[in-house]
Scaffold this motif. Structure first.
Motif: not given
Lengths: 211, 101
Positions: A26-51
């Motif tokens: 549950d603690a690991f999932e809490a870390l995922v929930r906390r950071h997932q939006r920023r991680v995705y946004a950084v990745a999306y800004g670099i790779v420029k592709n949603a998938a």
């Protein structure tokens, strides 16, 4: 519209990492929930592709789970996480030919709407707003389009640096280590990137070349 | 001052630069060079007073500062708004399968 995200105290991350390392999923999932939006946004800004951005997010958190035992908190968890995410994204990007931002399916094309607005407002309203109150012009389609194309003018590494600073809120020290340079060099590079981005946005929103 | 789309610049540049002589007022070009440290709150108190004073007198530089500060925030918001609403669920499902499956 400015997007608000909750402040993330580093000490909370440390507690969650310690619990996750001890087997508390549950603690690991809490870390995922906390950071997932920023991680995705950084990745999306670099790779420029949603998938591919989602693949980067998957790889990043999987890597985090697999390395929990080795993470002893000598660096902030979030610093480590975003470094891994940017590395995955840049590696993915360099394995393929670059795509223009315009091909990204979920970046809405706004030019046609700007040319035929049903509300009777002029696309130039956004332009004058950009000069007077740029923060209040952020919802305008023109501004969104300008942001996409302005981002595309940055090199991959400059884009990664900008996003690690503005989304991941990485420190100058962490960025200097990540990009294997000095703190003054990072500050200077960020200043140049901000100037370039402002100039590119201004060119697109005012139709004039940047200074 | 010629307008907000141009890099602000007045005549009478200080060739020594305000960084080497913070007691002197800043001109438009020097202000641009100081913006990075200004937005990161890393100027000396004296430099900050000079920059603040300049912007009170110079509307194009104030607009330039707003755009300089706004551009990275706008990029951040633009990308955060692109995050799929169901990303969290998909990610947690993927990770559960891969780590506990």
């Amino acid at each position: 519209m400015l997007v608000s995200l909750p402040e993330i105290p580093a000490e909370d991350d440390e507690v969650l990492v310690a619990r996750a390392r001890a087997g508390d999923y549950d603690a690991f999932e809490a870390l995922v929930r906390r950071h997932q939006r920023r991680v995705y946004a950084v990745a999306y800004g670099i790779v420029k592709n949603a998938a591919e951005a989602e693949e980067v997010a998957q790889e990043t958190f999987l890597s985090a789970f697999e390395h929990l035992d080795g993470f002893r908190g000598e660096a902030r968890f979030s610093t480590w996480l975003f470094r891994v995410a940017s590395n995955h994204a840049l590696m993915k990007l360099r394995k393929k030919k670059p795509e223009p931002w315009g091909d990204v399916t979920d970046l809405e094309p706004s030019l046609s709407r700007a040319q035929s607005r049903s509300d009777g407002t002029s696309p130039f309203d956004a332009l004058s707003q950009w000069a007077r109150r740029p923060d209040e012009a952020a919802d305008a389609n023109e501004v969104q389009e300008a942001l996409s194309s302005a981002l595309d003018t940055l090199s991959d590494d400059d884009r990664a640096l900008l996003l690690l600073r503005s989304i991941a809120e990485s420190s100058h020290e962490a960025l200097a280590e990540r990009f294997e340079t000095t703190i003054p060099a990072i500050k200077s590079r960020l200043h140049r990137i901000r100037l370039q981005l402002r100039g590119q946005l201004d060119e697109r929103l005012h139709g004039k070349p940047p200074p | 001052m010629s307008g907000s789309t141009e890099n602000p610049r007045h005549d009478g540049k200080d060739p020594e630069g305000v960084m080497s002589n913070p007691s002197r007022p800043v001109d438009c070009q020097q202000l641009v060079e100081l913006l990075g440290e200004y937005v990161d709150n890393q100027l000396t108190a004296e430099q900050r007073v000079h920059v603040d004073y300049h912007m009170e007198q110079c509307a194009p530089c104030l607009a330039f500062l707003r755009q300089y500060k706004f551009a990275p925030q706008a990029v951040r918001d633009h990308l955060l708004q692109a995050v799929p609403v169901d990303l969290e669920d998909r990610l947690l499902s993927f990770l559960k399968k891969r780590t506990r499956g």
